[in-house]
Design an enzyme around this catalytic site. Structure first.
Site, mmCIF file in Angstrom:
data_model
loop_
_atom_site.group_PDB
_atom_site.id
_atom_site.type_symbol
_atom_site.label_atom_id
_atom_site.label_comp_id
_atom_site.label_asym_id
_atom_site.label_seq_id
_atom_site.Cartn_x
_atom_site.Cartn_y
_atom_site.Cartn_z
ATOM 1 N N PHE A 148 28.448 117.023 114.718
ATOM 2 C CA PHE A 148 27.122 117.465 114.290
ATOM 3 C C PHE A 148 26.537 117.928 115.649
ATOM 4 O O PHE A 148 26.991 118.019 116.500
ATOM 5 C CB PHE A 148 26.383 116.280 113.547
ATOM 6 N N ASN A 149 25.027 118.342 115.506
ATOM 7 C CA ASN A 149 24.513 118.732 116.440
ATOM 8 C C ASN A 149 24.545 117.834 117.792
ATOM 9 O O ASN A 149 24.419 116.756 117.762
ATOM 10 C CB ASN A 149 22.997 119.073 116.367
ATOM 11 N N TYR A 192 30.757 131.997 111.238
ATOM 12 C CA TYR A 192 31.102 130.835 112.296
ATOM 13 C C TYR A 192 31.738 129.698 111.415
ATOM 14 O O TYR A 192 32.847 129.335 111.648
ATOM 15 C CB TYR A 192 29.867 130.490 113.055
ATOM 16 N N ALA A 210 38.085 125.927 122.978
ATOM 17 C CA ALA A 210 37.628 127.397 122.980
ATOM 18 C C ALA A 210 37.328 127.963 121.417
ATOM 19 O O ALA A 210 38.281 127.592 120.552
ATOM 20 C CB ALA A 210 38.833 128.168 123.312
ATOM 21 N N ALA A 211 36.283 128.467 121.593
ATOM 22 C CA ALA A 211 35.735 129.106 120.337
ATOM 23 C C ALA A 211 34.611 129.974 120.590
ATOM 24 O O ALA A 211 33.914 129.697 121.644
ATOM 25 C CB ALA A 211 35.296 128.070 119.331
ATOM 26 N N ARG A 270 17.344 116.252 111.984
ATOM 27 C CA ARG A 270 18.697 116.325 112.352
ATOM 28 C C ARG A 270 19.208 115.355 113.066
ATOM 29 O O ARG A 270 18.497 114.534 113.644
ATOM 30 C CB ARG A 270 18.825 117.809 112.960
ATOM 31 N N ASP A 325 43.736 134.642 127.169
ATOM 32 C CA ASP A 325 43.469 135.219 126.077
ATOM 33 C C ASP A 325 44.141 134.549 124.839
ATOM 34 O O ASP A 325 45.340 135.128 124.745
ATOM 35 C CB ASP A 325 43.054 136.784 125.728
ATOM 36 N N LEU A 326 43.628 133.498 124.122
ATOM 37 C CA LEU A 326 44.538 132.899 122.961
ATOM 38 C C LEU A 326 45.037 133.755 122.009
ATOM 39 O O LEU A 326 45.934 133.530 121.204
ATOM 40 C CB LEU A 326 43.736 131.613 122.653
ATOM 41 N N LYS A 355 35.596 128.141 111.045
ATOM 42 C CA LYS A 355 36.059 126.925 111.304
ATOM 43 C C LYS A 355 36.660 126.248 110.338
ATOM 44 O O LYS A 355 37.539 125.722 110.361
ATOM 45 C CB LYS A 355 34.733 126.116 111.695
#
Length: 299
Positions: free
Chosen positions: A166-167, A140, A73-74, A202, A50-51, A144
Protein backbone atom coordinates in the site's frame (compact mmCIF):
# COMPACT_ATOMS: atom_id res chain seq x y z
CA UNK A 1 29.14 -7.40 9.83
CA UNK A 2 29.70 -10.96 8.70
CA UNK A 3 28.92 -11.98 5.16
CA UNK A 4 26.52 -14.88 4.76
CA UNK A 5 28.21 -15.90 1.50
CA UNK A 6 25.06 -15.24 -0.52
CA UNK A 7 24.37 -12.85 -3.35
CA UNK A 8 21.25 -10.69 -3.44
CA UNK A 9 20.23 -8.99 -6.67
CA UNK A 10 17.99 -5.91 -6.56
CA UNK A 11 16.51 -4.69 -9.82
CA UNK A 12 15.69 -0.98 -9.82
CA UNK A 13 18.32 -0.46 -7.11
CA UNK A 14 18.66 3.23 -7.94
CA UNK A 15 14.97 3.84 -7.32
CA UNK A 16 13.50 5.13 -4.07
CA UNK A 17 12.90 1.68 -2.55
CA UNK A 18 16.02 0.06 -4.01
CA UNK A 19 18.51 1.88 -1.91
CA UNK A 20 16.71 1.00 1.35
CA UNK A 21 16.35 -2.63 0.20
CA UNK A 22 20.10 -2.71 -0.43
CA UNK A 23 20.79 -1.43 3.11
CA UNK A 24 18.40 -4.03 4.59
CA UNK A 25 20.00 -7.01 2.80
CA UNK A 26 23.54 -5.72 3.20
CA UNK A 27 22.99 -5.51 6.98
CA UNK A 28 21.85 -9.16 6.88
CA UNK A 29 25.19 -10.18 5.35
CA UNK A 30 24.28 -10.44 1.67
CA UNK A 31 26.64 -9.24 -1.02
CA UNK A 32 24.28 -6.91 -2.86
CA UNK A 33 24.29 -6.47 -6.63
CA UNK A 34 22.04 -4.03 -8.41
CA UNK A 35 20.52 -3.47 -11.84
CA UNK A 36 19.24 -0.21 -13.25
CA UNK A 37 18.64 1.42 -16.60
CA UNK A 38 21.25 4.18 -16.34
CA UNK A 39 25.02 3.88 -15.86
CA UNK A 40 26.36 4.76 -12.40
CA UNK A 41 29.88 5.74 -11.38
CA UNK A 42 29.11 5.68 -7.64
CA UNK A 43 27.58 2.21 -7.20
CA UNK A 44 29.70 -0.91 -6.91
CA UNK A 45 28.40 -4.34 -8.01
CA UNK A 46 26.06 -2.52 -10.38
CA UNK A 47 25.11 -3.12 -14.00
CA UNK A 48 23.09 -0.93 -16.36
CA UNK A 49 20.76 -3.23 -18.25
CA UNK A 50 17.43 -2.86 -20.00
CA UNK A 51 15.18 -5.71 -18.83
CA UNK A 52 13.24 -5.47 -22.09
CA UNK A 53 16.44 -6.72 -23.80
CA UNK A 54 16.23 -10.53 -23.51
CA UNK A 55 19.87 -11.31 -24.29
CA UNK A 56 21.33 -8.57 -22.10
CA UNK A 57 19.12 -9.67 -19.18
CA UNK A 58 20.13 -13.30 -19.62
CA UNK A 59 23.83 -12.41 -19.76
CA UNK A 60 23.80 -10.28 -16.62
CA UNK A 61 21.87 -12.91 -14.59
CA UNK A 62 24.30 -15.63 -15.65
CA UNK A 63 27.20 -13.42 -14.60
CA UNK A 64 25.79 -12.50 -11.16
CA UNK A 65 24.19 -15.88 -10.32
CA UNK A 66 21.99 -14.46 -7.53
CA UNK A 67 20.75 -16.49 -4.56
CA UNK A 68 18.00 -14.00 -3.73
CA UNK A 69 16.29 -11.61 -6.15
CA UNK A 70 14.16 -8.59 -5.20
CA UNK A 71 12.47 -7.26 -8.32
CA UNK A 72 11.63 -3.58 -7.82
CA UNK A 73 12.32 -2.27 -11.32
CA UNK A 74 9.13 -0.74 -12.68
CA UNK A 75 7.57 2.38 -14.08
CA UNK A 76 5.94 3.36 -10.79
CA UNK A 77 4.51 6.84 -11.24
CA UNK A 78 0.83 6.43 -12.18
CA UNK A 79 0.89 9.66 -14.19
CA UNK A 80 3.83 8.53 -16.34
CA UNK A 81 3.42 9.90 -19.88
CA UNK A 82 4.45 6.84 -21.91
CA UNK A 83 1.65 4.28 -21.57
CA UNK A 84 3.55 1.59 -23.51
CA UNK A 85 6.41 1.80 -21.00
CA UNK A 86 4.16 0.42 -18.24
CA UNK A 87 3.64 -2.77 -20.23
CA UNK A 88 7.12 -3.05 -21.75
CA UNK A 89 8.93 -2.64 -18.43
CA UNK A 90 6.46 -3.99 -15.86
CA UNK A 91 5.23 -7.01 -17.86
CA UNK A 92 7.76 -7.91 -20.57
CA UNK A 93 10.74 -6.86 -18.44
CA UNK A 94 9.55 -9.07 -15.58
CA UNK A 95 9.03 -12.02 -17.91
CA UNK A 96 12.54 -11.62 -19.33
CA UNK A 97 13.99 -11.52 -15.83
CA UNK A 98 12.12 -14.65 -14.71
CA UNK A 99 13.08 -16.56 -17.86
CA UNK A 100 16.72 -15.54 -17.35
CA UNK A 101 16.55 -16.89 -13.78
CA UNK A 102 15.07 -20.19 -15.02
CA UNK A 103 17.82 -20.48 -17.64
CA UNK A 104 20.63 -19.53 -15.23
CA UNK A 105 23.11 -22.25 -14.26
CA UNK A 106 22.57 -21.28 -10.59
CA UNK A 107 18.98 -21.41 -9.33
CA UNK A 108 17.84 -18.71 -6.88
CA UNK A 109 16.50 -19.58 -3.41
CA UNK A 110 13.93 -16.76 -3.41
CA UNK A 111 12.47 -14.27 -5.91
CA UNK A 112 10.37 -11.45 -4.45
CA UNK A 113 8.32 -9.46 -6.94
CA UNK A 114 6.86 -6.10 -5.91
CA UNK A 115 3.39 -5.56 -7.31
CA UNK A 116 1.07 -2.87 -5.88
CA UNK A 117 -2.14 -2.39 -3.89
CA UNK A 118 -3.20 -0.30 -6.90
CA UNK A 119 -4.46 -3.60 -8.37
CA UNK A 120 -7.54 -3.35 -6.10
CA UNK A 121 -8.57 -0.14 -7.83
CA UNK A 122 -11.27 2.20 -6.62
CA UNK A 123 -14.30 -0.06 -6.22
CA UNK A 124 -13.53 -1.59 -2.85
CA UNK A 125 -13.52 0.42 0.34
CA UNK A 126 -12.31 -0.18 3.87
CA UNK A 127 -9.89 -2.96 4.83
CA UNK A 128 -8.75 -4.81 1.72
CA UNK A 129 -7.50 -8.39 1.88
CA UNK A 130 -5.66 -10.32 -0.83
CA UNK A 131 -9.02 -11.89 -1.74
CA UNK A 132 -10.50 -8.48 -2.66
CA UNK A 133 -11.64 -8.43 -6.28
CA UNK A 134 -9.06 -6.85 -8.58
CA UNK A 135 -10.37 -3.75 -10.29
CA UNK A 136 -7.53 -1.71 -11.83
CA UNK A 137 -8.30 1.92 -12.60
CA UNK A 138 -5.22 2.87 -14.65
CA UNK A 139 -2.55 1.39 -16.94
CA UNK A 140 -0.05 1.15 -14.10
CA UNK A 141 -2.41 -1.11 -12.12
CA UNK A 142 -3.33 -3.18 -15.20
CA UNK A 143 0.37 -3.72 -15.92
CA UNK A 144 0.95 -4.85 -12.32
CA UNK A 145 -1.88 -7.41 -12.50
CA UNK A 146 -0.44 -8.71 -15.78
CA UNK A 147 2.97 -8.90 -14.10
CA UNK A 148 1.46 -10.97 -11.27
CA UNK A 149 0.02 -13.43 -13.81
CA UNK A 150 3.39 -13.67 -15.53
CA UNK A 151 4.95 -14.45 -12.14
CA UNK A 152 2.32 -17.14 -11.43
CA UNK A 153 3.16 -18.72 -14.79
CA UNK A 154 6.72 -19.20 -13.45
CA UNK A 155 5.75 -20.26 -9.92
CA UNK A 156 6.31 -23.97 -10.63
CA UNK A 157 9.87 -23.23 -11.78
CA UNK A 158 10.94 -20.51 -9.35
CA UNK A 159 10.41 -19.79 -5.60
CA UNK A 160 8.31 -16.64 -6.12
CA UNK A 161 6.76 -14.29 -3.53
CA UNK A 162 4.44 -11.48 -4.69
CA UNK A 163 3.93 -8.37 -2.56
CA UNK A 164 1.21 -5.74 -2.86
CA UNK A 165 2.47 -2.72 -0.95
CA UNK A 166 0.00 0.00 0.00
CA UNK A 167 1.18 3.63 0.14
CA UNK A 168 4.61 4.06 1.65
CA UNK A 169 7.00 6.96 1.89
CA UNK A 170 10.29 8.19 3.28
CA UNK A 171 13.34 10.37 2.78
CA UNK A 172 14.29 10.65 -0.90
CA UNK A 173 10.89 9.90 -2.46
CA UNK A 174 10.11 12.19 -5.42
CA UNK A 175 7.88 15.19 -4.76
CA UNK A 176 5.37 14.13 -7.43
CA UNK A 177 4.16 11.70 -4.74
CA UNK A 178 1.72 13.13 -2.23
CA UNK A 179 3.47 12.94 1.16
CA UNK A 180 6.84 14.19 -0.19
CA UNK A 181 4.94 17.05 -1.84
CA UNK A 182 3.40 18.02 1.53
CA UNK A 183 6.77 17.63 3.32
CA UNK A 184 8.51 19.74 0.68
CA UNK A 185 6.01 22.58 1.20
CA UNK A 186 6.66 22.51 4.95
CA UNK A 187 10.43 22.40 4.49
CA UNK A 188 10.22 25.49 2.29
CA UNK A 189 7.76 27.03 4.76
CA UNK A 190 5.35 27.74 1.93
CA UNK A 191 2.32 29.77 3.04
CA UNK A 192 -0.09 27.68 0.92
CA UNK A 193 -0.42 24.25 -0.67
CA UNK A 194 -2.80 23.05 -3.38
CA UNK A 195 -4.25 19.59 -2.75
CA UNK A 196 -7.32 17.56 -3.67
CA UNK A 197 -9.68 16.12 -1.08
CA UNK A 198 -7.85 16.08 2.28
CA UNK A 199 -10.61 14.12 4.03
CA UNK A 200 -9.60 10.80 2.50
CA UNK A 201 -8.07 8.16 4.78
CA UNK A 202 -5.15 6.04 3.62
CA UNK A 203 -2.73 3.43 4.93
CA UNK A 204 0.82 4.85 4.99
CA UNK A 205 3.97 2.85 5.79
CA UNK A 206 7.62 3.80 6.16
CA UNK A 207 9.89 2.57 3.33
CA UNK A 208 12.27 1.11 5.94
CA UNK A 209 9.42 -0.99 7.35
CA UNK A 210 8.38 -2.15 3.86
CA UNK A 211 11.88 -3.33 2.93
CA UNK A 212 12.20 -5.10 6.30
CA UNK A 213 8.89 -6.89 5.61
CA UNK A 214 10.18 -7.97 2.18
CA UNK A 215 13.20 -9.47 3.91
CA UNK A 216 10.95 -11.17 6.50
CA UNK A 217 8.89 -12.78 3.70
CA UNK A 218 12.07 -14.09 2.08
CA UNK A 219 13.18 -15.53 5.44
CA UNK A 220 9.73 -17.12 5.90
CA UNK A 221 10.09 -18.80 2.47
CA UNK A 222 6.58 -17.63 1.63
CA UNK A 223 6.79 -19.03 -1.89
CA UNK A 224 3.67 -19.11 -4.04
CA UNK A 225 1.99 -16.50 -1.82
CA UNK A 226 0.69 -13.00 -2.51
CA UNK A 227 0.86 -10.59 0.42
CA UNK A 228 -0.43 -7.14 1.28
CA UNK A 229 2.33 -5.03 2.81
CA UNK A 230 0.73 -2.26 4.87
CA UNK A 231 0.58 -0.74 8.32
CA UNK A 232 -3.07 -1.70 8.84
CA UNK A 233 -3.67 1.84 10.15
CA UNK A 234 -5.29 4.83 8.43
CA UNK A 235 -4.56 8.54 8.50
CA UNK A 236 -6.36 11.29 6.65
CA UNK A 237 -4.39 13.85 4.66
CA UNK A 238 -5.70 16.36 7.17
CA UNK A 239 -3.90 14.31 9.87
CA UNK A 240 -0.69 14.34 7.83
CA UNK A 241 -0.81 18.14 7.56
CA UNK A 242 -1.56 18.48 11.29
CA UNK A 243 1.46 16.27 12.12
CA UNK A 244 3.72 18.35 9.85
CA UNK A 245 2.46 21.54 11.52
CA UNK A 246 3.16 20.01 14.96
CA UNK A 247 6.70 18.96 13.99
CA UNK A 248 7.70 22.20 12.22
CA UNK A 249 5.61 24.78 14.06
CA UNK A 250 4.67 26.12 10.61
CA UNK A 251 1.02 26.63 9.67
CA UNK A 252 -0.02 26.15 6.05
CA UNK A 253 -3.14 27.24 4.21
CA UNK A 254 -4.60 24.28 2.28
CA UNK A 255 -6.31 25.29 -0.95
CA UNK A 256 -8.42 22.62 -2.62
CA UNK A 257 -7.67 22.49 -6.34
CA UNK A 258 -10.68 20.91 -8.13
CA UNK A 259 -8.26 19.42 -10.72
CA UNK A 260 -6.69 17.32 -7.94
CA UNK A 261 -10.04 15.98 -6.71
CA UNK A 262 -10.64 12.54 -8.19
CA UNK A 263 -14.22 11.63 -9.12
CA UNK A 264 -15.70 8.83 -6.99
CA UNK A 265 -12.64 8.83 -4.75
CA UNK A 266 -12.69 6.14 -2.09
CA UNK A 267 -12.93 7.69 1.37
CA UNK A 268 -11.14 4.96 3.31
CA UNK A 269 -8.51 2.52 2.09
CA UNK A 270 -6.54 0.25 4.38
CA UNK A 271 -4.52 -2.95 4.03
CA UNK A 272 -5.60 -6.16 5.75
CA UNK A 273 -2.30 -7.69 6.93
CA UNK A 274 -3.59 -10.90 8.56
CA UNK A 275 -2.07 -13.15 5.89
CA UNK A 276 1.29 -11.41 6.30
CA UNK A 277 1.13 -11.80 10.09
CA UNK A 278 0.16 -15.46 9.84
CA UNK A 279 3.04 -16.20 7.45
CA UNK A 280 5.85 -14.26 9.11
CA UNK A 281 6.30 -15.41 12.68
CA UNK A 282 8.52 -12.38 13.30
CA UNK A 283 7.56 -9.09 11.67
CA UNK A 284 9.61 -5.90 11.95
CA UNK A 285 8.38 -3.19 14.30
CA UNK A 286 6.11 -0.67 12.60
CA UNK A 287 7.35 2.90 12.33
CA UNK A 288 4.79 5.51 13.39
CA UNK A 289 3.79 8.02 10.71
CA UNK A 290 4.91 10.92 12.92
CA UNK A 291 8.39 9.38 13.14
CA UNK A 292 8.51 8.96 9.34
CA UNK A 293 7.44 12.57 8.78
CA UNK A 294 9.99 13.81 11.33
CA UNK A 295 12.73 11.89 9.49
CA UNK A 296 11.66 13.38 6.14
CA UNK A 297 11.30 16.93 7.48
CA UNK A 298 14.68 16.89 9.18
CA UNK A 299 16.69 15.66 6.19
Amino acid sequence: MTKNGKIALITGIKGFTGHFMAAELSAAGFQVFGLGTQPSSSLINYAAVDLTDVDATKAVIEKIKPDVVVHLAAIAFVGHADINAFYNVNVCGTRNLLQALVDCSHQPEAVLIASSANVYGNAAEGRLSEATELNPANDYAVSKIAMEYVAKMYSAKLPIIITRPFNYTGEGQATNFLIPKIVDHFKRRSPTIELGNIDVWRDFSDVRYVTAVYHALINAQAFGGTFNVASGEMYSLRDVIALCEKITGHKIDVQVNPQFVRPNEIKELCGDTRRLQATCKVLPTKIALEETLRWMLNN
